[in-house]
Design a protein around this motif. Sequence first.
Motif, PDB file in Angstrom:
ATOM      1  N   ASN A 124       4.665  -8.119 -13.790  1.00 57.75           N
ATOM      2  CA  ASN A 124       4.983  -7.824 -12.395  1.00 57.75           C
ATOM      3  C   ASN A 124       5.092  -6.309 -12.221  1.00 57.75           C
ATOM      4  O   ASN A 124       6.006  -5.663 -12.743  1.00 57.75           O
ATOM      5  N   LYS A 125       4.136  -5.723 -11.499  1.00 58.87           N
ATOM      6  CA  LYS A 125       4.059  -4.269 -11.391  1.00 58.87           C
ATOM      7  C   LYS A 125       5.244  -3.684 -10.629  1.00 58.87           C
ATOM      8  O   LYS A 125       5.717  -2.588 -10.949  1.00 58.87           O
ATOM      9  N   LYS A 126       5.739  -4.396  -9.632  1.00 63.78           N
ATOM     10  CA  LYS A 126       6.889  -3.891  -8.874  1.00 63.78           C
ATOM     11  C   LYS A 126       8.132  -3.865  -9.761  1.00 63.78           C
ATOM     12  O   LYS A 126       8.927  -2.918  -9.706  1.00 63.78           O
ATOM     13  N   TRP A 127       8.299  -4.911 -10.557  1.00 65.79           N
ATOM     14  CA  TRP A 127       9.431  -4.940 -11.487  1.00 65.79           C
ATOM     15  C   TRP A 127       9.314  -3.812 -12.503  1.00 65.79           C
ATOM     16  O   TRP A 127      10.293  -3.099 -12.756  1.00 65.79           O
ATOM     17  N   ARG A 187       7.707  -0.969 -12.308  1.00 63.87           N
ATOM     18  CA  ARG A 187       7.914   0.338 -11.679  1.00 63.87           C
ATOM     19  C   ARG A 187       9.406   0.616 -11.518  1.00 63.87           C
ATOM     20  O   ARG A 187       9.872   1.737 -11.740  1.00 63.87           O
ATOM     21  N   LEU A 188      10.164  -0.401 -11.160  1.00 63.44           N
ATOM     22  CA  LEU A 188      11.614  -0.256 -10.999  1.00 63.44           C
ATOM     23  C   LEU A 188      12.286   0.105 -12.321  1.00 63.44           C
ATOM     24  O   LEU A 188      13.050   1.074 -12.401  1.00 63.44           O
ATOM     25  N   LEU A 215      12.424 -11.050  -9.208  1.00 64.66           N
ATOM     26  CA  LEU A 215      12.321  -9.670  -8.740  1.00 64.66           C
ATOM     27  C   LEU A 215      13.556  -9.340  -7.911  1.00 64.66           C
ATOM     28  O   LEU A 215      13.866 -10.041  -6.946  1.00 64.66           O
ATOM     29  N   LEU A 221      11.114   4.947  -5.185  1.00 69.71           N
ATOM     30  CA  LEU A 221      10.553   3.608  -5.031  1.00 69.71           C
ATOM     31  C   LEU A 221      10.260   3.321  -3.563  1.00 69.71           C
ATOM     32  O   LEU A 221      10.915   3.876  -2.675  1.00 69.71           O
ATOM     33  N   ASP A 222       9.307   2.444  -3.341  1.00 74.33           N
ATOM     34  CA  ASP A 222       9.076   1.933  -1.988  1.00 74.33           C
ATOM     35  C   ASP A 222      10.013   0.732  -1.800  1.00 74.33           C
ATOM     36  O   ASP A 222       9.761  -0.349  -2.342  1.00 74.33           O
ATOM     37  N   ASP A 228       8.952  -2.851  -1.176  1.00 75.17           N
ATOM     38  CA  ASP A 228       8.446  -3.700  -2.251  1.00 75.17           C
ATOM     39  C   ASP A 228       9.488  -4.717  -2.703  1.00 75.17           C
ATOM     40  O   ASP A 228       9.135  -5.744  -3.303  1.00 75.17           O
ATOM     41  N   TYR A 229      10.750  -4.421  -2.438  1.00 80.72           N
ATOM     42  CA  TYR A 229      11.835  -5.282  -2.916  1.00 80.72           C
ATOM     43  C   TYR A 229      12.594  -5.938  -1.763  1.00 80.72           C
ATOM     44  O   TYR A 229      13.613  -6.583  -1.979  1.00 80.72           O
ATOM     45  N   TYR A 283      11.614  -8.549   0.509  1.00 79.00           N
ATOM     46  CA  TYR A 283      10.492  -9.461   0.726  1.00 79.00           C
ATOM     47  C   TYR A 283      10.828 -10.676   1.596  1.00 79.00           C
ATOM     48  O   TYR A 283      10.113 -11.657   1.604  1.00 79.00           O
TER      49      TYR A 283
END
Length: 346
Positions: A55-58, A60-61, A296, A338-339, A342-343, A345
Amino acid sequence: MASFTIVGGGIAGASTAYHLASSGHQVTVYDRADTGQATDASAGIICPWVSQRRNKKWYRLVKESAKYYPDFIARLQEETGLDTGYRREGSISLFKDDHIQSLAYDRIRSKQPDAPEMGEVRMVSREEVKRMHPHLTGLYPGVFVEGGGQVKGASLLKALRAGFLKHGGQWITADFDAEKAEGTVIYATGAWGIEQDTDPKIRHQRSEVLHFRLKDGNNENHTPVVMALGPIYIVEMGMNQYAIGTTHEDTESFSAEPSEENYEYLRGLAHRYFPDSEIEDVKMMVGLKPYTRDFLPFLGHIEKDVFVINGMGATGLTASPLVGREVARHLNGEGTTLDISDYSYI
């Protein structure tokens, strides 16, 4: 100056409170100090780069969180004079054979260009594993990541609370009364988020950790954290004491009583990874880890002046310091790394 009321005093809530208060805002934290808070039970490994999650968002966080940790800890310890138990002795990921070790090395090493804070990444033989961690089994080869670290959850929370109070915050150990809320309300209630009966829907797992001591231990040097086979970690806690965990059990219960079954399982693992040592139990700890959709974390408004931080799960101690900073910046109308969308949702 704005007003904020934060409900929940775990690492995520405390970090958000600390960062908001240090920005000059009026902040009040309500915390019931429920038994089973995940912060107290976690041994706190900071080494997200070895994860196989896609999971790319995870990622990145947690990657940005690990990058933030050294500066954040230095600032917090300077302000409070308190030790958080944070240190970077590296991490060793163990693998059952040389072929899997080689594949894992390629996977982990490929992340280094985008995360130089990882430091050196190298394969280590069974003999080198023993040199780096003398009491550990020598059955498995590993991959060493220099930037891997650890933190003590309870010590970090104590320092965050002290820093928050130093910046003028108010910490109330009591249940939250919505009629007393001032300004924006931030719910960071972890597994107890189910009590709000709103989205995002919260579920939780019981995670158990065994702390034990090596009676014949004589290691005076700190050792790397160990990512053992399966979802198992081993963390040196000082004075020849270690923590091994963790179990994962979906549940609706809020009991923080250790189970005999998981105790026997973890003690068996302790003997497996320290086969030549005499082991003495210290304590079992239970934490209730909250999860939301897709594992997430959720960060966002659910209505005007109501913000939610939840679903940190096993990511909590790694991500929460950065989450606190990012949420504070977002609510301040400042730029974030961070954006946040993205979190958020829902």
